[in-house]
Write a protein that holds these residues in place. Structure first.
Motif, PDB file in Angstrom:
ATOM      1  N   LEU A   1      10.477   2.096  23.588  1.00 24.12           N
ATOM      2  CA  LEU A   1      10.607   2.075  25.045  1.00 24.12           C
ATOM      3  C   LEU A   1       9.481   1.311  25.726  1.00 24.12           C
ATOM      4  N   THR A   2       8.253   1.439  25.202  1.00 21.48           N
ATOM      5  CA  THR A   2       7.083   0.912  25.906  1.00 21.48           C
ATOM      6  C   THR A   2       6.562  -0.418  25.367  1.00 21.48           C
ATOM      7  N   ALA A   3       6.855  -0.726  24.113  1.00 22.63           N
ATOM      8  CA  ALA A   3       6.331  -1.954  23.494  1.00 22.63           C
ATOM      9  C   ALA A   3       7.281  -2.445  22.406  1.00 22.63           C
ATOM     10  N   PRO A   4       8.528  -2.751  22.769  1.00 24.20           N
ATOM     11  CA  PRO A   4       9.522  -3.095  21.755  1.00 24.20           C
ATOM     12  C   PRO A   4       9.143  -4.293  20.878  1.00 24.20           C
ATOM     13  N   ARG A   5       8.323  -5.191  21.386  1.00 22.44           N
ATOM     14  CA  ARG A   5       7.936  -6.365  20.583  1.00 22.44           C
ATOM     15  C   ARG A   5       7.028  -5.990  19.414  1.00 22.44           C
ATOM     16  N   LEU A   6       6.420  -4.795  19.454  1.00 22.58           N
ATOM     17  CA  LEU A   6       5.533  -4.360  18.370  1.00 22.58           C
ATOM     18  C   LEU A   6       6.244  -3.524  17.298  1.00 22.58           C
ATOM     19  N   VAL A   7       7.474  -3.124  17.537  1.00 23.63           N
ATOM     20  CA  VAL A   7       8.142  -2.183  16.637  1.00 23.63           C
ATOM     21  C   VAL A   7       8.243  -2.730  15.212  1.00 23.63           C
ATOM     22  N   ASP A   8       8.653  -3.980  15.048  1.00 28.95           N
ATOM     23  CA  ASP A   8       8.771  -4.532  13.689  1.00 28.95           C
ATOM     24  C   ASP A   8       7.423  -4.571  12.980  1.00 28.95           C
ATOM     25  N   GLU A   9       6.373  -4.958  13.692  1.00 24.69           N
ATOM     26  CA  GLU A   9       5.033  -4.973  13.108  1.00 24.69           C
ATOM     27  C   GLU A   9       4.599  -3.564  12.710  1.00 24.69           C
ATOM     28  N   LEU A  10       4.856  -2.584  13.563  1.00 21.57           N
ATOM     29  CA  LEU A  10       4.502  -1.200  13.260  1.00 21.57           C
ATOM     30  C   LEU A  10       5.268  -0.691  12.043  1.00 21.57           C
ATOM     31  N   ARG A  11       6.521  -1.057  11.934  1.00 23.92           N
ATOM     32  CA  ARG A  11       7.306  -0.664  10.753  1.00 23.92           C
ATOM     33  C   ARG A  11       6.728  -1.282   9.486  1.00 23.92           C
ATOM     34  N   GLU A  12       6.317  -2.540   9.578  1.00 19.79           N
ATOM     35  CA  GLU A  12       5.704  -3.198   8.420  1.00 19.79           C
ATOM     36  C   GLU A  12       4.409  -2.477   8.024  1.00 19.79           C
ATOM     37  N   PHE A  13       3.573  -2.184   9.016  1.00 19.14           N
ATOM     38  CA  PHE A  13       2.314  -1.487   8.743  1.00 19.14           C
ATOM     39  C   PHE A  13       2.587  -0.118   8.117  1.00 19.14           C
ATOM     40  N   ARG A  14       3.574   0.596   8.650  1.00 18.31           N
ATOM     41  CA  ARG A  14       3.904   1.915   8.104  1.00 18.31           C
ATOM     42  C   ARG A  14       4.354   1.798   6.649  1.00 18.31           C
ATOM     43  N   SER A  15       5.131   0.761   6.330  1.00 12.91           N
ATOM     44  CA  SER A  15       5.575   0.599   4.937  1.00 12.91           C
ATOM     45  C   SER A  15       4.384   0.340   4.017  1.00 12.91           C
ATOM     46  N   HIS A  16       3.379  -0.393   4.504  1.00 10.11           N
ATOM     47  CA  HIS A  16       2.158  -0.595   3.719  1.00 10.11           C
ATOM     48  C   HIS A  16       1.461   0.741   3.484  1.00 10.11           C
ATOM     49  N   GLU A  17       1.349   1.539   4.532  1.00  3.71           N
ATOM     50  CA  GLU A  17       0.665   2.825   4.428  1.00  3.71           C
ATOM     51  C   GLU A  17       1.416   3.772   3.486  1.00  3.71           C
ATOM     52  N   GLN A  18       2.731   3.691   3.480  1.00  4.71           N
ATOM     53  CA  GLN A  18       3.504   4.515   2.550  1.00  4.71           C
ATOM     54  C   GLN A  18       3.204   4.118   1.104  1.00  4.71           C
ATOM     55  N   ARG A  19       3.062   2.830   0.870  1.00  4.71           N
ATOM     56  CA  ARG A  19       2.708   2.358  -0.470  1.00  4.71           C
ATOM     57  C   ARG A  19       1.290   2.800  -0.827  1.00  4.71           C
ATOM     58  N   HIS A  20       0.375   2.723   0.120  1.00  6.95           N
ATOM     59  CA  HIS A  20      -1.003   3.154  -0.123  1.00  6.95           C
ATOM     60  C   HIS A  20      -1.042   4.648  -0.480  1.00  6.95           C
TER      61      HIS A  20
ATOM     62  N   ALA B   1     -10.543   4.708  -9.642  1.00 11.62           N
ATOM     63  CA  ALA B   1     -10.672   4.852  -8.189  1.00 11.62           C
ATOM     64  C   ALA B   1     -10.921   3.493  -7.545  1.00 11.62           C
ATOM     65  N   VAL B   2     -11.767   2.686  -8.176  1.00  9.40           N
ATOM     66  CA  VAL B   2     -12.051   1.342  -7.650  1.00  9.40           C
ATOM     67  C   VAL B   2     -10.772   0.516  -7.597  1.00  9.40           C
ATOM     68  N   ALA B   3      -9.953   0.589  -8.644  1.00  6.70           N
ATOM     69  CA  ALA B   3      -8.700  -0.173  -8.673  1.00  6.70           C
ATOM     70  C   ALA B   3      -7.754   0.290  -7.567  1.00  6.70           C
ATOM     71  N   ALA B   4      -7.634   1.607  -7.391  1.00  7.46           N
ATOM     72  CA  ALA B   4      -6.743   2.133  -6.350  1.00  7.46           C
ATOM     73  C   ALA B   4      -7.207   1.693  -4.967  1.00  7.46           C
ATOM     74  N   ILE B   5      -8.490   1.830  -4.707  1.00  4.69           N
ATOM     75  CA  ILE B   5      -9.034   1.465  -3.395  1.00  4.69           C
ATOM     76  C   ILE B   5      -8.925  -0.040  -3.165  1.00  4.69           C
ATOM     77  N   SER B   6      -9.276  -0.814  -4.168  1.00  5.88           N
ATOM     78  CA  SER B   6      -9.237  -2.279  -4.042  1.00  5.88           C
ATOM     79  C   SER B   6      -7.831  -2.784  -3.740  1.00  5.88           C
ATOM     80  N   SER B   7      -6.825  -2.078  -4.243  1.00  9.98           N
ATOM     81  CA  SER B   7      -5.448  -2.541  -4.080  1.00  9.98           C
ATOM     82  C   SER B   7      -4.936  -2.459  -2.649  1.00  9.98           C
ATOM     83  N   ILE B   8      -5.663  -1.768  -1.768  1.00  4.30           N
ATOM     84  CA  ILE B   8      -5.158  -1.602  -0.397  1.00  4.30           C
ATOM     85  C   ILE B   8      -5.997  -2.324   0.659  1.00  4.30           C
ATOM     86  N   VAL B   9      -7.167  -2.800   0.294  1.00  4.01           N
ATOM     87  CA  VAL B   9      -8.113  -3.343   1.283  1.00  4.01           C
ATOM     88  C   VAL B   9      -7.515  -4.507   2.069  1.00  4.01           C
ATOM     89  N   ALA B  10      -6.850  -5.426   1.403  1.00  7.41           N
ATOM     90  CA  ALA B  10      -6.325  -6.615   2.094  1.00  7.41           C
ATOM     91  C   ALA B  10      -5.305  -6.236   3.169  1.00  7.41           C
TER      92      ALA B  10
END
Length: 179
Positions: A40-59, A129-138
């Motif tokens: 409702l408030t920022a429809p142009r950001l919805v696709d970007e937010l969905r992409e970010f959420r999918s990254h966070e789900q993988r993390h 732990a280093v491998a897990a953390i390193s895999s999400i930094v980018a």
């Protein structure tokens, strides 16, 4: 002495992974709340937010798998991160694109600082732990940088939300490491 140091570093790595797992759950909740209201408030950001959420789900899945491999339970702050994240996401989503972007920038600034510190502390002591953390930094850096592109310097939301969201994120991490 070396074995004791290795064990302590592995224990620290396990605690860090638990907190990172809970934090990723919180990030998913933030993006879910933002997506809900950004329609409702920022429809142009919805696709970007969905992409970010999918990254966070993988993390979250990466950290969850590492917790399982270690035979560790999730952090006690897991549900707190989820509930708090959703409320933060919904409120900032209601406030529009500037608030959404300011929130992402503030959260990711804190997260990136912690990830870099975690890698420094665990390097040479806890390779998993280093491998897990390193895999999400980018991807976390990508979220920060893309959100920062939307933030207008000197505007209301970054000045107000930046310090509040940053200090709240630091507090949740601090609490998570102690639970």
């Amino acid at each position: 002495m070396e074995v004791a140091t290795q064990s302590a570093a592995t224990d620290l790595g396990g605690r860090i992974i638990k907190v990172n797992h809970a934090g990723e759950h919180g990030a998913i909740a933030i993006y879910t709340g933002q997506i809900l209201l950004a329609r409702l408030t920022a429809p142009r950001l919805v696709d970007e937010l969905r992409e970010f959420r999918s990254h966070e789900q993988r993390h979250r899945a990466i950290f969850g798998a590492e917790l399982e491999r270690r035979g560790r339970r999730r952090c006690r702050s897991y549900w707190l991160c989820g509930m708090g994240g959703f409320v933060l996401g919904a409120v900032t989503g209601l406030c529009g694109s500037a608030a959404i972007s300011a929130t992402t920038t503030a959260v990711e600034s804190v997260v990136l600082r912690h990830l870099v510190h975690q890698l420094e502390v665990l390097q040479g002591h806890d390779p998993a732990a280093v491998a897990a953390i390193s895999s999400i930094v980018a991807e976390e850096q990508q979220h920060h940088d893309q959100a920062l592109e939307h933030v207008q310097a000197g505007t209301f939301w970054p000045r107000v939300l930046g310090p509040i969201v940053s200090s709240s994120t630091e507090a949740v991490i601090w609490l998570g490491m102690r639970l």
